[in-house]
Design an enzyme around this catalytic site. Structure first.
Site, short mmCIF file in Angstrom:
data_model
loop_
_atom_site.label_atom_id
_atom_site.label_comp_id
_atom_site.label_asym_id
_atom_site.label_seq_id
_atom_site.Cartn_x
_atom_site.Cartn_y
_atom_site.Cartn_z
N LYS A 198 -52.78 -119.01 -74.01
CA LYS A 198 -52.82 -117.83 -73.12
C LYS A 198 -52.84 -118.29 -71.67
O LYS A 198 -53.81 -118.87 -71.20
CB LYS A 198 -54.07 -116.98 -73.39
N GLU A 204 -62.56 -127.80 -69.07
CA GLU A 204 -62.30 -128.40 -67.75
C GLU A 204 -62.57 -127.30 -66.74
O GLU A 204 -61.82 -126.33 -66.65
CB GLU A 204 -60.87 -128.92 -67.71
N CYS A 257 -59.04 -127.63 -58.90
CA CYS A 257 -60.46 -127.78 -59.23
C CYS A 257 -61.01 -129.11 -58.72
O CYS A 257 -62.20 -129.25 -58.47
CB CYS A 257 -60.71 -127.59 -60.71
N GLU A 273 -68.16 -123.55 -55.25
CA GLU A 273 -66.70 -123.75 -55.26
C GLU A 273 -66.02 -122.54 -54.61
O GLU A 273 -66.23 -121.40 -55.03
CB GLU A 273 -66.22 -123.90 -56.70
P1 ADP Z 1 -60.28 -118.51 -62.36
O1 ADP Z 1 -61.54 -118.27 -61.59
O2 ADP Z 1 -59.64 -119.81 -62.13
O3 ADP Z 1 -59.37 -117.33 -62.42
P2 ADP Z 1 -61.21 -117.85 -64.95
O4 ADP Z 1 -62.19 -118.68 -65.67
O5 ADP Z 1 -61.60 -116.48 -64.55
O6 ADP Z 1 -60.75 -118.77 -63.78
O7 ADP Z 1 -59.86 -117.72 -65.78
C1 ADP Z 1 -59.26 -118.79 -66.45
C2 ADP Z 1 -58.62 -118.27 -67.71
O8 ADP Z 1 -59.64 -117.78 -68.58
C3 ADP Z 1 -57.64 -117.13 -67.50
O9 ADP Z 1 -56.55 -117.30 -68.40
C4 ADP Z 1 -58.48 -115.91 -67.88
O10 ADP Z 1 -57.70 -114.81 -68.32
C5 ADP Z 1 -59.32 -116.46 -69.01
N1 ADP Z 1 -60.59 -115.74 -69.25
C6 ADP Z 1 -61.31 -114.98 -68.39
N2 ADP Z 1 -62.42 -114.52 -69.00
C7 ADP Z 1 -62.43 -115.00 -70.26
C8 ADP Z 1 -63.33 -114.91 -71.39
N3 ADP Z 1 -64.46 -114.23 -71.33
N4 ADP Z 1 -63.00 -115.57 -72.52
C9 ADP Z 1 -61.88 -116.32 -72.59
N5 ADP Z 1 -60.99 -116.44 -71.59
C10 ADP Z 1 -61.25 -115.80 -70.43
#
Ligand code: ADP
Length: 500
Positions: free
Chosen positions: A204, A278, A312, A409
């Site tokens: 995804k 990561e 990151c 961050e």
């Molecule tokens: P960033 O702050 O870099 O956007 P996120 O951690 O919010 O990082 O998002 C990274 C990925 O994790 C994206 O593909 C997002 O859709 C997905 N994501 C966000 N929330 C969840 C969750 N609760 N469980 C699994 N994947 C998630």
């Protein structure tokens, strides 16, 4: 609060540097997007076919440089995630685990070659969808993605040699979730080792940057990979959560924020699913007085500004030895005056667009926090486009360890600077963070480098360079930056189980 009274205003940049902009006006050099074919709507790539989401929901992905909609993207619901995982399971049982490792390698090589053939198209789409300068996507993201597939293709039939004395076995179905800062490269980091070790995949991409992953799905179809071996589903956090919680997943690989990483870790605890995380970072870049100052300044600029700080492992904290601090800061300011912020597709652009409005607002919030905390903010005089999401490169001077801009961050082009006197002091300051992903050391002395690399609590330490990546080299963090390694021989292990 910083001690305002003792604050000495830092030197202004050279007048000559300020003239630079008028002396060297670059003519626009935009990369053409005429060869790029984007559909107006993308479906889910499940079992080798493009499938509509069962609930019929879609979202939009926009170009952050001009806010225009690029395409409508399918929003995968729980049932769609289930379809994708079922396809991956069937492909694992019926084809992928049955074909020889040499055959697996051929497919992976084919993917690598096709990425090379379509490199220009991928680079342009990456810059359109994510906002990063074409120079970065063309010279870093896309070639590194191809190299990752090449590298892991090489391991596919040599796993017994990679782990002598152990019998490696694939796990089954890997659920992989990636962020928006390196959309194609992160997809390659995830898919290549999973396929090489004999697993099938449901990936995804992030909701703001799905396009290159969907293009990769097209390419994977062209490569003739058996149906269901790689499935690519789009959606937001709920889609990711459904993937994490699906009972038929054997392994979760996640790159993203520490906040979401913690949620995923809790969700996976006790399920028997293997996991690698990561997560975030707050890297220290350390300049000693004996460093080659001009190279160090360029390295610092590269480490925090060239990718809008959307990395990151970005070197977002700078520690400069006191004796050279004034010189380094003056040179940094001079160099910042020559940075070009603007159209990501222009080959002269150094700093492209911030990935989304939300992210830009978050960065702006931190700029306010920094000023309120008493740090001195410096931004160059450059113009930024009126439309789109842009942020000037920013320095914060007179910061201290307790400042939020030093601890948290920001994920933007914002650099917090502190000075130090001794090696012991800088090690303590650099390690004083919940994160531990990367660090940089600039010095003429090899002994100092070795001393610091053993004492800095960071998964990667660069010496006299920064942000260098290679598929043969493992990457990953300590502490709240996550665990597990991607890249290199180490990157195979999380996708394998071993018979004693
Ligand atoms: P960033 O702050 O870099 O956007 P996120 O951690 O919010 O990082 O998002 C990274 C990925 O994790 C994206 O593909 C997002 O859709 C997905 N994501 C966000 N929330 C969840 C969750 N609760 N469980 C699994 N994947 C998630």
């Amino acid at each position: 609060m910083a001690k305002q009274g003792s604050k000495k205003k830092t030197e202004k940049p050279d007048a000559a540097a300020l003239d630079f902009r008028s002396m060297f006006q670059y003519a626009p050099a935009p990369e053409s997007s005429a060869h790029v074919q984007l559909a107006s709507q993308y479906e889910l790539f499940i079992n080798g076919k493009w499938e509509k989401p069962l609930k019929g929901e879609y979202f939009e992905t926009r170009n952050p440089a001009n806010e225009q909609v690029l395409a409508r993207i399918a929003m995968a619901g729980k049932e769609d995630v289930d379809r994708a995982v079922t396809a991956a399971r069937n492909a694992y049982e019926q084809t992928w685990s049955k074909i020889s490792a040499k055959e697996r390698a051929k497919y992976i090589y084919r993917i690598a070659r096709l990425i090379q053939e379509r490199a220009r198209e991928f680079a342009v789409i990456e810059s359109l969808d994510g906002g990063k300068p074409i120079r970065e996507s063309r010279d870093m993201d896309v070639p590194l993605a191809a190299n990752h597939f090449f590298y892991y293709a090489g391991w596919a039939d040599k796993l017994d040699y990679a782990f002598p004395g152990k019998k490696p076995h694939s796990l089954g179905v890997a659920g992989q979730i990636i962020p928006w800062n390196f959309p194609l490269l992160m997809a390659a980091w995830k898919i290549a080792p999973a396929l090489a070790t004999g697993n099938t995949v449901v990936l995804k991409p992030a909701e703001t940057t799905p396009l290159t992953a969907l293009k990769l799905a097209e390419l994977i179809k062209d490569a003739g990979l058996p149906d269901g071996v790689v499935n690519i589903i789009t959606g937001a956090g709920a889609t990711g959560a459904a993937l994490v919680n699906h009972p038929d997943i054997n392994k979760i690989a996640f790159t993203g924020s520490t906040e979401v990483g913690k949620i995923i870790q809790k969700a996976v605890a006790g399920t028997g699913k293997k996991i690698t995380l990561e997560l975030g970072g707050k890297a220290a870049n350390i300049i000693f007085e004996d460093a080659p100052i001009d190279q160090a300044v360029e390295g610092v600029i590269n480490g925090i500004f060239f990718n809008q700080g959307h990395v990151c492992c970005a070197g977002s904290r700078l520690f400069v030895q006191e004796s050279v601090a004034d010189k380094v800061i003056r040179k940094l300011k001079d160099r910042m005056e020559s940075l070009i912020v603007g159209d990501p597709l222009d080959k002269n652009t150094d700093i492209g667009a911030i990935n989304s409005k939300e992210q830009l607002n978050k960065i702006k919030q931190y700029l306010k926090i920094g000023v309120n905390e008493g740090a001195e903010m410096y931004q160059p005089a450059c113009a930024i486009p009126a439309k789109g999401f842009f942020c000037k490169p920013t320095l914060f001077l007179h910061t201290s360890q307790s400042h939020r801009i030093v601890q948290e961050e920001i994920f933007g082009p914002v650099l917090a600077i502190q000075t130090f006197r001794t090696v012991e002091e800088v090690i303590e300051k650099a390690n004083n963070t919940p994160y531990g992903l990367s660090a940089g050391v600039w010095t003429d002395k090899g002994s100092k480098i070795f001393n610091l690399t053993t004492k800095l609590k960071a998964g990667v330490v660069w010496a006299n360079t920064y942000n260098k990546f290679d598929p043969t080299s493992p990457f990953g963090g300590y502490k709240e930056s996550g665990y597990g390694r991607e890249g290199g021989l180490h990157g195979l292990q999380p996708y394998l189980k071993f018979e004693a």
